[in-house]
Design a protein around this motif. Structure first.
Motif, PDB file in Angstrom:
ATOM      1  N   GLN A 279     -37.925 -18.768  -7.394  1.00 35.49           N
ATOM      2  CA  GLN A 279     -38.181 -17.811  -8.450  1.00 35.49           C
ATOM      3  C   GLN A 279     -37.152 -16.696  -8.497  1.00 35.49           C
ATOM      4  OE1 GLN A 279     -42.193 -16.385  -8.117  1.00 35.49           O
ATOM      5  NE2 GLN A 279     -43.104 -18.455  -8.178  1.00 35.49           N
ATOM      6  N   ARG A 280     -36.243 -16.647  -7.565  1.00 43.91           N
ATOM      7  CA  ARG A 280     -35.225 -15.605  -7.535  1.00 43.91           C
ATOM      8  C   ARG A 280     -33.994 -16.043  -8.322  1.00 43.91           C
ATOM      9  NH1 ARG A 280     -35.476 -14.129  -1.044  1.00 43.91           N
ATOM     10  NH2 ARG A 280     -37.714 -13.640  -0.991  1.00 43.91           N
ATOM     11  N   ALA A 281     -33.376 -15.095  -9.019  1.00 46.19           N
ATOM     12  CA  ALA A 281     -32.190 -15.415  -9.805  1.00 46.19           C
ATOM     13  C   ALA A 281     -31.023 -15.716  -8.876  1.00 46.19           C
ATOM     14  CB  ALA A 281     -31.832 -14.236 -10.712  1.00 46.19           C
ATOM     15  N   PRO A 282     -30.325 -16.820  -9.069  1.00 49.51           N
ATOM     16  CA  PRO A 282     -29.183 -17.156  -8.200  1.00 49.51           C
ATOM     17  C   PRO A 282     -28.036 -16.178  -8.416  1.00 49.51           C
ATOM     18  CG  PRO A 282     -29.270 -18.648 -10.075  1.00 49.51           C
ATOM     19  CD  PRO A 282     -30.519 -17.812 -10.132  1.00 49.51           C
ATOM     20  N   THR A 283     -27.349 -15.851  -7.328  1.00 44.80           N
ATOM     21  CA  THR A 283     -26.195 -14.956  -7.414  1.00 44.80           C
ATOM     22  C   THR A 283     -24.947 -15.762  -7.718  1.00 44.80           C
ATOM     23  OG1 THR A 283     -25.829 -15.130  -5.033  1.00 44.80           O
ATOM     24  CG2 THR A 283     -27.235 -13.330  -5.792  1.00 44.80           C
ATOM     25  N   VAL A 284     -24.076 -15.209  -8.560  1.00 45.00           N
ATOM     26  CA  VAL A 284     -22.839 -15.871  -8.945  1.00 45.00           C
ATOM     27  C   VAL A 284     -21.671 -15.001  -8.515  1.00 45.00           C
ATOM     28  CG1 VAL A 284     -21.447 -16.751 -10.842  1.00 45.00           C
ATOM     29  CG2 VAL A 284     -23.927 -17.002 -10.914  1.00 45.00           C
ATOM     30  N   ASN A 285     -20.778 -15.567  -7.714  1.00 41.19           N
ATOM     31  CA  ASN A 285     -19.594 -14.839  -7.278  1.00 41.19           C
ATOM     32  C   ASN A 285     -18.630 -14.735  -8.450  1.00 41.19           C
ATOM     33  OD1 ASN A 285     -17.154 -13.996  -6.031  1.00 41.19           O
ATOM     34  ND2 ASN A 285     -17.905 -14.799  -4.077  1.00 41.19           N
ATOM     35  N   SER A 286     -18.269 -13.502  -8.818  1.00 43.86           N
ATOM     36  CA  SER A 286     -17.420 -13.295  -9.992  1.00 43.86           C
ATOM     37  C   SER A 286     -16.059 -13.949  -9.839  1.00 43.86           C
ATOM     38  CB  SER A 286     -17.242 -11.794 -10.258  1.00 43.86           C
ATOM     39  OG  SER A 286     -16.646 -11.149  -9.141  1.00 43.86           O
ATOM     40  N   ALA A 287     -15.574 -14.109  -8.613  1.00 44.92           N
ATOM     41  CA  ALA A 287     -14.278 -14.744  -8.387  1.00 44.92           C
ATOM     42  C   ALA A 287     -14.396 -16.261  -8.249  1.00 44.92           C
ATOM     43  CB  ALA A 287     -13.617 -14.166  -7.134  1.00 44.92           C
ATOM     44  N   ASP A 288     -15.610 -16.781  -8.160  1.00 46.04           N
ATOM     45  CA  ASP A 288     -15.821 -18.223  -8.022  1.00 46.04           C
ATOM     46  C   ASP A 288     -17.043 -18.631  -8.838  1.00 46.04           C
ATOM     47  OD1 ASP A 288     -15.716 -20.833  -7.261  1.00 46.04           O
ATOM     48  OD2 ASP A 288     -16.185 -20.510  -5.144  1.00 46.04           O
ATOM     49  N   PRO A 289     -16.985 -18.449 -10.164  1.00 50.02           N
ATOM     50  CA  PRO A 289     -18.163 -18.749 -10.996  1.00 50.02           C
ATOM     51  C   PRO A 289     -18.465 -20.237 -11.110  1.00 50.02           C
ATOM     52  CG  PRO A 289     -16.292 -18.193 -12.387  1.00 50.02           C
ATOM     53  CD  PRO A 289     -15.859 -17.925 -10.967  1.00 50.02           C
ATOM     54  N   TYR A 290     -17.489 -21.089 -10.786  1.00 53.38           N
ATOM     55  CA  TYR A 290     -17.683 -22.534 -10.893  1.00 53.38           C
ATOM     56  C   TYR A 290     -17.857 -23.160  -9.513  1.00 53.38           C
ATOM     57  CZ  TYR A 290     -15.504 -21.201 -15.300  1.00 53.38           C
ATOM     58  OH  TYR A 290     -15.197 -20.556 -16.478  1.00 53.38           O
ATOM     59  N   GLU A 291     -18.546 -22.470  -8.631  1.00 44.21           N
ATOM     60  CA  GLU A 291     -18.617 -22.910  -7.239  1.00 44.21           C
ATOM     61  C   GLU A 291     -19.241 -24.297  -7.100  1.00 44.21           C
ATOM     62  OE1 GLU A 291     -20.284 -21.440  -2.873  1.00 44.21           O
ATOM     63  OE2 GLU A 291     -20.217 -20.041  -4.559  1.00 44.21           O
ATOM     64  N   ASN A 292     -20.282 -24.590  -7.871  1.00 42.67           N
ATOM     65  CA  ASN A 292     -20.913 -25.907  -7.759  1.00 42.67           C
ATOM     66  C   ASN A 292     -19.918 -27.021  -8.092  1.00 42.67           C
ATOM     67  OD1 ASN A 292     -23.365 -24.784  -7.046  1.00 42.67           O
ATOM     68  ND2 ASN A 292     -24.140 -24.724  -9.153  1.00 42.67           N
ATOM     69  N   TRP A 293     -19.195 -26.857  -9.193  1.00 42.11           N
ATOM     70  CA  TRP A 293     -18.164 -27.840  -9.566  1.00 42.11           C
ATOM     71  C   TRP A 293     -17.070 -27.881  -8.507  1.00 42.11           C
ATOM     72  CZ3 TRP A 293     -16.082 -31.704 -12.328  1.00 42.11           C
ATOM     73  CH2 TRP A 293     -14.687 -31.794 -12.395  1.00 42.11           C
ATOM     74  N   ASN A 294     -16.629 -26.730  -8.067  1.00 44.95           N
ATOM     75  CA  ASN A 294     -15.549 -26.672  -7.082  1.00 44.95           C
ATOM     76  C   ASN A 294     -15.938 -27.358  -5.784  1.00 44.95           C
ATOM     77  OD1 ASN A 294     -13.818 -25.253  -8.775  1.00 44.95           O
ATOM     78  ND2 ASN A 294     -14.492 -23.252  -8.050  1.00 44.95           N
ATOM     79  N   ARG A 295     -17.174 -27.171  -5.371  1.00 46.78           N
ATOM     80  CA  ARG A 295     -17.619 -27.825  -4.125  1.00 46.78           C
ATOM     81  C   ARG A 295     -17.654 -29.343  -4.285  1.00 46.78           C
ATOM     82  NH1 ARG A 295     -19.676 -25.029   0.141  1.00 46.78           N
ATOM     83  NH2 ARG A 295     -19.908 -22.763  -0.131  1.00 46.78           N
ATOM     84  N   SER A 296     -18.018 -29.822  -5.458  1.00 44.75           N
ATOM     85  CA  SER A 296     -18.028 -31.269  -5.686  1.00 44.75           C
ATOM     86  C   SER A 296     -16.615 -31.833  -5.615  1.00 44.75           C
ATOM     87  CB  SER A 296     -18.652 -31.580  -7.051  1.00 44.75           C
ATOM     88  OG  SER A 296     -20.004 -31.165  -7.099  1.00 44.75           O
TER      89      SER A 296
END
Length: 247
Positions: free
Chosen positions: A24-41
């Motif tokens: 239920q908590r809003a996920p935090t997004v790193n402003s310098a790495d907004p595409y972290e999910n894609w980048n990790r893949s």
């Protein structure tokens, strides 16, 4: 009695706050790495390719290649980048760096047997890496968000634009190499660079993706600012301050 009632009334609310479901908590997004999910893949894909193809070849290369030959191959390819260093030093109005790049290429090509030996460093002319990504940063172009590219690895829009410009637009020593020799030399360059990174693998700690990302971005800022210390976008990540040449 009043104190007891206040404590009793506030205790359930505190318990509900502590036990709030993570979802239920809003996920935090790193402003310098907004595409972290894609980048990790993409990082996972690159790691798989490296584990099964590139790293075994690089380990074999280190095993069968004498140190003096390995150093000579590295010096040869580094010498080819001096033309890039020279051009981008001029674009950044760095006259001294341009003179150093020209001197290094001349000394190493003539006296270093085509760049196999780095005699320029002995003449007190250390390398000053410059690329078009640094040129864009010098003139105020922002780096953009962090990107992990398939096969190419860590990057940003500014870095990738500079890489493409250096490879296909600006003058390069590679322009004088014809096919198919250019493909064999490029393959050797990739294997040699990967082999040189093997000793550095031991210092990677924690999450590999975060480590590589932080090291790359810090290194790029270090180069663009000519070694001047600037604000680190990942200063709160509890990572060591890293200045790695190739990550």
């Amino acid at each position: 009695m009043l104190l007891l009632l206040v404590v009793t009334a506030t205790t359930p609310a505190t318990a509900q706050t502590v036990q709030e479901p993570e979802g239920q908590r809003a996920p935090t997004v790193n402003s310098a790495d907004p595409y972290e999910n894609w980048n990790r893949s993409v990082f996972s894909f690159n790691e798989t390719v490296d584990e099964w193809v590139l790293r075994p070849v690089a380990k074999t290369y280190r095993t069968v290649t004498p140190d003096i030959v390995d150093r000579g191959v590295t010096n040869f390819f580094n010498n080819l980048t001096e033309i890039r260093n020279f051009s981008n030093s001029l674009f950044q109005l760095k006259g001294e760096s341009a003179v150093v790049a020209f001197g290094r290429f001349t000394f190493n090509t003539v006296f270093g047997l085509g760049g196999i030996f780095d005699v320029a460093t002995a003449f007190d002319l250390p390398e000053r890496p410059e690329d078009f990504g640094q040129t864009l940063g010098y003139w105020g172009v922002g780096s953009g968000p962090y990107l992990m590219l398939p096969f190419l690895g860590p990057s940003t829009p500014r870095h990738f634009t500079g890489l493409a410009s250096d490879s296909f637009i600006l003058p390069s020593a590679w322009d004088a190499v014809e096919e198919p020799e250019v493909y064999f030399l490029r393959a050797l360059q990739i294997v040699d660079k990967r082999a040189d990174l093997i000793p550095a693998e031991g210092i990677i700690s924690g999450d590999r993706y975060t480590f590589v990302r932080n090291a790359f971005l810090q290194r790029r800022e270090f180069l663009i600012n000519d070694g001047k210390i600037t604000a680190d976008p990942f200063a709160n990540d509890d990572e060591d301050d890293l200045m790695l040449d190739d990550f």
